[in-house]
Design a protein around this motif. Structure first.
Motif, mmCIF file in Angstrom:
data_model
loop_
_atom_site.group_PDB
_atom_site.id
_atom_site.type_symbol
_atom_site.label_atom_id
_atom_site.label_comp_id
_atom_site.label_asym_id
_atom_site.label_seq_id
_atom_site.Cartn_x
_atom_site.Cartn_y
_atom_site.Cartn_z
ATOM 1 N N LEU A 66 0.821 -1.209 0.000
ATOM 2 C CA LEU A 66 0.000 0.000 0.000
ATOM 3 C C LEU A 66 0.858 1.264 0.000
ATOM 4 C CD1 LEU A 66 -2.874 -1.126 2.393
ATOM 5 C CD2 LEU A 66 -3.006 -0.747 -0.088
ATOM 6 N N MET A 67 1.999 1.224 0.669
ATOM 7 C CA MET A 67 2.900 2.388 0.642
ATOM 8 C C MET A 67 3.414 2.647 -0.771
ATOM 9 S SD MET A 67 5.019 1.877 4.215
ATOM 10 C CE MET A 67 6.237 3.089 3.770
ATOM 11 N N VAL A 68 3.738 1.589 -1.498
ATOM 12 C CA VAL A 68 4.220 1.746 -2.874
ATOM 13 C C VAL A 68 3.079 2.248 -3.761
ATOM 14 C CG1 VAL A 68 5.074 0.490 -4.896
ATOM 15 C CG2 VAL A 68 6.095 0.084 -2.634
ATOM 16 N N GLU A 69 1.915 1.626 -3.662
ATOM 17 C CA GLU A 69 0.778 2.018 -4.493
ATOM 18 C C GLU A 69 0.370 3.475 -4.281
ATOM 19 O OE1 GLU A 69 -1.316 -2.383 -4.495
ATOM 20 O OE2 GLU A 69 -2.487 -0.646 -3.812
ATOM 21 N N ARG A 70 0.514 3.953 -3.061
ATOM 22 C CA ARG A 70 0.088 5.321 -2.738
ATOM 23 C C ARG A 70 1.211 6.340 -2.879
ATOM 24 N NH1 ARG A 70 -4.840 5.452 -0.395
ATOM 25 N NH2 ARG A 70 -5.796 3.428 -0.212
ATOM 26 N N GLY A 71 2.385 5.877 -3.309
ATOM 27 C CA GLY A 71 3.500 6.787 -3.531
ATOM 28 C C GLY A 71 4.149 7.296 -2.254
ATOM 29 N N ILE A 72 3.916 6.610 -1.153
ATOM 30 C CA ILE A 72 4.527 7.003 0.121
ATOM 31 C C ILE A 72 6.012 6.665 0.102
ATOM 32 C CG2 ILE A 72 4.518 6.570 2.622
ATOM 33 C CD1 ILE A 72 1.459 5.982 2.275
ATOM 34 N N ALA A 73 6.345 5.548 -0.497
ATOM 35 C CA ALA A 73 7.744 5.123 -0.638
ATOM 36 C C ALA A 73 7.852 4.283 -1.901
ATOM 37 C CB ALA A 73 8.189 4.311 0.574
ATOM 38 N N SER A 74 9.009 4.350 -2.537
ATOM 39 C CA SER A 74 9.239 3.530 -3.726
ATOM 40 C C SER A 74 9.761 2.161 -3.299
ATOM 41 C CB SER A 74 10.256 4.209 -4.639
ATOM 42 O OG SER A 74 11.544 4.158 -4.052
ATOM 43 N N PRO A 75 9.648 1.170 -4.172
ATOM 44 C CA PRO A 75 10.230 -0.139 -3.831
ATOM 45 C C PRO A 75 11.724 -0.034 -3.547
ATOM 46 C CG PRO A 75 8.798 -0.331 -5.744
ATOM 47 C CD PRO A 75 8.929 1.139 -5.440
ATOM 48 N N GLU A 76 12.412 0.855 -4.285
ATOM 49 C CA GLU A 76 13.853 1.007 -4.069
ATOM 50 C C GLU A 76 14.156 1.586 -2.689
ATOM 51 O OE1 GLU A 76 12.163 2.243 -6.733
ATOM 52 O OE2 GLU A 76 12.753 0.736 -8.209
ATOM 53 N N GLU A 77 13.344 2.551 -2.265
ATOM 54 C CA GLU A 77 13.547 3.131 -0.929
ATOM 55 C C GLU A 77 13.301 2.092 0.163
ATOM 56 O OE1 GLU A 77 12.322 7.788 -1.460
ATOM 57 O OE2 GLU A 77 10.714 6.300 -1.543
ATOM 58 N N ILE A 78 12.273 1.289 -0.023
ATOM 59 C CA ILE A 78 11.964 0.259 0.973
ATOM 60 C C ILE A 78 13.079 -0.782 1.008
ATOM 61 C CG2 ILE A 78 10.386 -1.627 1.541
ATOM 62 C CD1 ILE A 78 8.125 0.234 0.459
ATOM 63 N N THR A 79 13.573 -1.181 -0.150
ATOM 64 C CA THR A 79 14.657 -2.160 -0.215
ATOM 65 C C THR A 79 15.927 -1.595 0.435
ATOM 66 O OG1 THR A 79 13.747 -3.160 -2.214
ATOM 67 C CG2 THR A 79 16.093 -3.533 -1.784
ATOM 68 N N ALA A 80 16.247 -0.342 0.137
ATOM 69 C CA ALA A 80 17.452 0.281 0.700
ATOM 70 C C ALA A 80 17.348 0.411 2.212
ATOM 71 C CB ALA A 80 17.681 1.649 0.057
ATOM 72 N N LEU A 81 16.192 0.807 2.705
ATOM 73 C CA LEU A 81 16.029 0.962 4.152
ATOM 74 C C LEU A 81 16.055 -0.396 4.852
ATOM 75 C CD1 LEU A 81 15.716 2.989 6.407
ATOM 76 C CD2 LEU A 81 13.246 2.913 6.067
ATOM 77 N N THR A 82 15.447 -1.392 4.229
ATOM 78 C CA THR A 82 15.486 -2.749 4.783
ATOM 79 C C THR A 82 16.925 -3.238 4.893
ATOM 80 O OG1 THR A 82 13.307 -3.238 3.866
ATOM 81 C CG2 THR A 82 14.680 -5.120 4.452
ATOM 82 N N ALA A 83 17.715 -3.005 3.843
ATOM 83 C CA ALA A 83 19.126 -3.418 3.856
ATOM 84 C C ALA A 83 19.903 -2.654 4.930
ATOM 85 C CB ALA A 83 19.750 -3.187 2.481
ATOM 86 N N SER A 84 19.579 -1.377 5.099
ATOM 87 C CA SER A 84 20.251 -0.578 6.118
ATOM 88 C C SER A 84 19.955 -1.125 7.514
ATOM 89 C CB SER A 84 19.811 0.890 6.006
ATOM 90 O OG SER A 84 20.514 1.690 6.924
ATOM 91 N N TRP A 85 18.711 -1.488 7.755
ATOM 92 C CA TRP A 85 18.359 -2.083 9.058
ATOM 93 C C TRP A 85 19.074 -3.411 9.260
ATOM 94 C CZ3 TRP A 85 16.727 0.080 13.213
ATOM 95 C CH2 TRP A 85 15.880 1.186 13.173
ATOM 96 N N ALA A 86 19.192 -4.200 8.209
ATOM 97 C CA ALA A 86 19.890 -5.492 8.328
ATOM 98 C C ALA A 86 21.362 -5.276 8.664
ATOM 99 C CB ALA A 86 19.733 -6.287 7.034
ATOM 100 N N ARG A 87 22.014 -4.307 8.011
ATOM 101 C CA ARG A 87 23.411 -4.007 8.327
ATOM 102 C C ARG A 87 23.541 -3.488 9.757
ATOM 103 N NH1 ARG A 87 23.143 -1.886 2.998
ATOM 104 N NH2 ARG A 87 22.830 0.196 3.879
ATOM 105 N N ALA A 88 22.602 -2.655 10.174
ATOM 106 C CA ALA A 88 22.633 -2.135 11.542
ATOM 107 C C ALA A 88 22.474 -3.273 12.548
ATOM 108 C CB ALA A 88 21.533 -1.093 11.733
ATOM 109 N N ALA A 89 21.588 -4.218 12.257
ATOM 110 C CA ALA A 89 21.389 -5.356 13.160
ATOM 111 C C ALA A 89 22.654 -6.197 13.247
ATOM 112 C CB ALA A 89 20.212 -6.203 12.683
ATOM 113 N N ALA A 90 23.297 -6.419 12.108
ATOM 114 C CA ALA A 90 24.519 -7.220 12.097
ATOM 115 C C ALA A 90 25.657 -6.528 12.842
ATOM 116 C CB ALA A 90 24.928 -7.521 10.659
#
Length: 114
Positions: A66-90
């Motif tokens: 729904l965030m992508v469909e409504r233009g709240i965030a792009s798939p690329e932004e979500i992927t980048a932020l997800t990867a950032s959280w994974a690196r932070a967790a590691a």
């Protein structure tokens, strides 16, 4: 059917509470009507695990779509932020609160073009 354990925490994992809170915040800000949310989430839950172990996976999947469909965030932004959280967790030692600032690549990520 058994009664719920009233002494159990309301969320099994911190990220469950976070994705729930983000969904509520987007609704309260007028970005995510509950009717749209319920329709999408309900479709996913019809194929959910009998023990509901995938309940918040479906919740996050619904929110992301729904965030992508409504233009709240792009798939690329979500992927980048997800990867950032994974690196932070590691990079975060056990017992230390997880923060996005712990991502060793955070400065580079924050400087990316929008």
């Amino acid at each position: 059917m058994s009664l719920p354990d009233l002494d159990a925490p309301p969320f099994a994992e911190p990220w469950h509470a976070q994705v729930f809170a983000l969904t509520v915040a987007l609704n309260e800000a007028g970005h995510l009507p509950w009717t749209d949310w319920a329709e999408r989430f309900g479709v996913l839950r019809t194929s959910g695990a009998a023990d509901a172990s995938d309940y918040f996976d479906h919740w996050a999947e619904t929110l992301t779509a729904l965030m992508v469909e409504r233009g709240i965030a792009s798939p690329e932004e979500i992927t980048a932020l997800t990867a950032s959280w994974a690196r932070a967790a590691a990079a975060t030692p056990h017992g230390v609160p997880l923060q996005l600032e712990n991502d060793p690549e955070r400065d580079e990520w924050a400087k990316r073009p929008n």
